[in-house]
Design an enzyme around this catalytic site. Structure first.
Site, short mmCIF file in Angstrom:
data_model
loop_
_atom_site.label_atom_id
_atom_site.label_comp_id
_atom_site.label_asym_id
_atom_site.label_seq_id
_atom_site.Cartn_x
_atom_site.Cartn_y
_atom_site.Cartn_z
N HIS A 189 7.54 -6.55 -1.14
CA HIS A 189 6.54 -7.46 -0.58
C HIS A 189 6.93 -8.00 0.79
O HIS A 189 6.06 -8.30 1.60
CB HIS A 189 6.14 -8.50 -1.60
CG HIS A 189 5.30 -7.86 -2.66
ND1 HIS A 189 5.85 -7.36 -3.82
CD2 HIS A 189 4.00 -7.50 -2.67
CE1 HIS A 189 4.89 -6.76 -4.52
NE2 HIS A 189 3.76 -6.84 -3.85
N GLU A 435 -2.55 2.39 -10.94
CA GLU A 435 -1.16 2.35 -10.47
C GLU A 435 -0.17 2.73 -11.57
O GLU A 435 1.02 2.79 -11.34
CB GLU A 435 -0.78 1.01 -9.84
CG GLU A 435 -1.52 -0.20 -10.34
CD GLU A 435 -1.33 -1.44 -9.46
OE1 GLU A 435 -0.79 -1.37 -8.36
OE2 GLU A 435 -1.73 -2.52 -9.94
N ASP A 459 2.68 1.15 -6.39
CA ASP A 459 3.20 1.14 -7.77
C ASP A 459 3.11 2.52 -8.40
O ASP A 459 4.04 2.94 -9.09
CB ASP A 459 2.44 0.12 -8.61
CG ASP A 459 2.99 -1.28 -8.41
OD1 ASP A 459 4.23 -1.41 -8.46
OD2 ASP A 459 2.21 -2.20 -8.17
N CYS A 506 -5.38 1.73 -1.71
CA CYS A 506 -4.99 0.51 -1.00
C CYS A 506 -3.48 0.32 -0.92
O CYS A 506 -3.01 -0.74 -0.56
CB CYS A 506 -5.64 -0.71 -1.65
SG CYS A 506 -5.14 -0.96 -3.36
C1 PEP Z 1 -0.05 -0.99 -4.85
O1 PEP Z 1 0.64 -1.06 -5.86
O2 PEP Z 1 -0.21 0.06 -4.20
C2 PEP Z 1 -0.76 -2.17 -4.35
C3 PEP Z 1 -1.59 -2.07 -3.35
O3 PEP Z 1 -0.48 -3.36 -4.93
P1 PEP Z 1 0.85 -4.21 -4.65
O4 PEP Z 1 1.54 -3.61 -3.46
O5 PEP Z 1 0.40 -5.60 -4.40
O6 PEP Z 1 1.62 -4.06 -5.91
MG MG Z 2 0.53 -2.75 -7.17
#
Ligand code: PEP
Ligand code: MG
Length: 586
Positions: A189, A435, A459, A506
């Site tokens: 993150h 995911e 993920d 995404c």
């Molecule tokens: C992902 O897992 O690709 C996603 C967009 O969600 P996050 O990065 O918040 O886990």
């Molecule tokens: Mg994710």
């Protein structure tokens, strides 16, 4: 020079600012004898404010989550009010002439070395509680970044073990030009935060905090992962040149924001933005996003002093929706767990947090909290219907058919609750985040239960490759361009397209030139990414045709090695849009 994992492209040269766990600057000066009383008073004010926060939090959590969760904060209050804690802190200030921040730092270290020798798990957990309390007081001290009492001049390069949302809040509007972290990988993150702001970043540099101190000159090369501490004049000037080129490229690309999101042969594409808050929505609009593809609502919870209630959430969502470009806003429900924890939802240590109590798994066990969020989203959506916008609700980490059915039931129930309160409710498409590999395997049976799909490749990749997205040791495996990942993505996108279900990706790969090129070739037409990357993808699209991308995808399907795919796609990007090569991380 040190080599880490490049996580956000670009080059930055600046002054290091090392973030200690409690924001103590290593060069903070000792107090003069005449300053001690004022510092004691400052500490006391912060302590009183912290106690008030904890009391309010205990009550609010008890009301909204439950008495068990609230007990955590009551125990934090007990630590704060323990006379030994207070006396020790005061002694560091009064006797050793340390600042309040440094005093807390010493206190924490003292307890940490004491507890390190114990085998008692309970006591170890108490250390975490103590740390939380210290961080809270420290937050109220809000020390400015000052070595030797002077403000650090010029742009900052933040150096931290791990960049936490609380650090981002504390840094506020400071001109952060680069980020270096000891922990983390490409989709952790901290990396996502850096990318969302277009800040060059390198992660996975173990021990870097021992080699650099606040005030040092530092270079961050987010393309290949190099970090140079106190470079000589020649190296610094070479990197400054690259930094200028990077800014120039960003400026040139920013001019693309008004271009239509269309390929060279006229194929229309959705270029949506991933956002965490209203500031990001504004960036998304400025960068020419065609909507919001992922609103990570957990940041509202992570940065909120307590638990946001229905009204607060409703206000936050409507503000985001109102500021959004385009007609689509996709709001994801709470995705807590993994590397993101909020104390009031229980923070028992898990051996495998990413495979444990995360996302909807956690939300299901806090049904009132979950229902509150669903209601707030439905209300915000209804209000926006008149403006022609569609607000979509996205559920993270869906694994089974049963979960999807249960989510649908929860949405229906929330709808009925609002109707019985005579609140207008609009129609809100419901989608799943793909995911988990199990969901990818059963995509064809899940599709009838949803209105749309959003692929969370960050993920999905870590689960498919069994390689933790935050662990630098396995980052060579956690690769979106690995052939098995490509095969799964190809299949999922084909299944959605065949069923006429809108599908977006995404994860971070949507905003990298190589990832984008490949996904476009797979038939994906909706991408969601950090706003900073939107102008670059418009640039790439201008030079791309469907036929070209499809032939590149076909060729990649025959590759067996990750390195083969990466090399081939890098060559293709160099041919199609050479100036974008600077924007792909190695
Ligand atoms: C992902 O897992 O690709 C996603 C967009 O969600 P996050 O990065 O918040 O886990
Ligand atoms: Mg994710």
């Amino acid at each position: 020079m040190r080599n880490g994992i490049p996580v956000s492209p670009g080059v930055a040269v600046g002054t290091a600012y090392c973030i200690d766990e409690i924001f103590v600057n290593p060069d903070t000066k000792r107090l003069e004898p005449g300053e001690v009383q004022a510092e004691l008073a400052r500490y006391e004010r912060a302590r009183v404010k912290t106690a008030a926060d904890l009391r309010a939090l205990t009550q609010k959590v008890a009301r909204q989550v439950g008495p068990h969760e609230a007990a955590i904060f009551a125990s934090h209050l007990a630590i704060l009010e323990d006379p030994a804690f207070d006396e020790k802190t005061r002694a560091w200030i009064a006797e050793h002439h340390e600042t309040a921040q440094a005093a807390l730092h010493h206190l924490l270290n003292e307890y940490a070395s004491l507890f390190a020798r114990t085998k008692d798990e309970y006591l170890k957990l108490r250390l975490n509680d103590l740390r939380d309390v210290v961080l809270r007081i420290s937050g109220h001290l809000s020390e400015v970044l000052q070595p030797d009492g002077k403000a650090i001049a010029g742009p900052l390069i933040v150096v931290a073990d791990e960049l936490l949302p609380s650090h981002v809040v504390a840094l506020g509007d400071r001109p952060v030009m680069g980020i270096v972290t000891q922990a983390g990988g490409q989709t952790s993150h901290a990396a996502i935060l850096a990318r969302s702001r277009g800040i060059p970043a390198v992660s996975g540099l173990r021990g870097i905090l021992k080699q650099v101190k606040t005030g040092d000159r530092i270079v961050v090369d987010g393309r290949d992962g190099h970090v140079v501490v106190n470079p000589d004049a020649e190296i610094e000037s070479a990197y400054r040149k690259l930094q200028r080129e990077f800014f120039l490229l960003k400026d040139q690309l920013a001019a693309n924001r008004d271009l239509p999101a269309k390929s060279a042969d006229g194929e229309t594409v959705q270029l949506l933005a991933n956002i965490n808050n209203v500031a990001d929505v504004k960036a998304a609009a400025a960068m020419g996003a065609t909507g919001i593809g992922l609103y990570r609502t957990e940041y509202l919870f992570l940065t909120h002093p307590s638990v946001p209630d229905e009204e607060e959430q409703f206000q936050a969502y409507r503000e985001v929706i109102a500021a959004s470009p385009g007609n689509t806003v996709t709001i994801r429900t709470l995705d807590i767990g993994g590397d993101k924890t909020v104390p009031y939802l229980g923070h028992a240590r898990e051996a495998n947090p990413f495979m444990g109590w995360r996302s909807i798994r956690l939300s299901f066990e806090h049904p009132e909290l979950f229902a509150t969020q669903i209601r707030a989203i439905l209300r915000a959506a209804a209000e926006q219907e008149a403006s022609g916008r569609t607000v979509r609700m996205l559920f993270p980490m869906v694994t089974t058919f049963e979960e999807m059915r249960r989510l649908r039931t929860m949405v229906d129930r929330a709808r009925r609750q609002l109707e019985s309160r005579r609140v207008r409710v609009g129609s809100v498409p419901v989608g799943l985040m793909l995911e988990v590999p199990a969901a990818a395997v059963s995509i064809r049976s899940l599709l009838p239960t949803v209105d749309f799909v959003s692929i969370g490749s960050n993920d999905l990749v870590q689960y498919l490759m069994a390689a933790d997205r935050d662990n630098p040791k396995v980052s060579h495996l956690c690769q979106p361009l690995a052939p098995p990942v490509i095969r799964v993505l190809t299949d999922v996108i084909a299944a959605c397209n065949a069923a006429n279900k809108p599908v977006t990706l995404c994860g971070e790969m949507a905003g990298s030139p190589r990832g984008f090129l490949l996904l476009f070739g797979m038939g994906l037409r909706s991408f969601s990414m950090s706003p900073a990357f939107i102008p670059s993808m418009k640039e790439l699209l201008c030079h791309l045709t469907v036929a070209k991308a499809e032939s590149i995808h076909r060729r990649v399907l025959s590759h067996k090695a990750i390195s083969q795919v990466t090399r081939y796609l890098t060559e293709q990007i160099k041919k199609i849009a050479p100036n974008l090569a600077m924007l792909d991380t190695a």
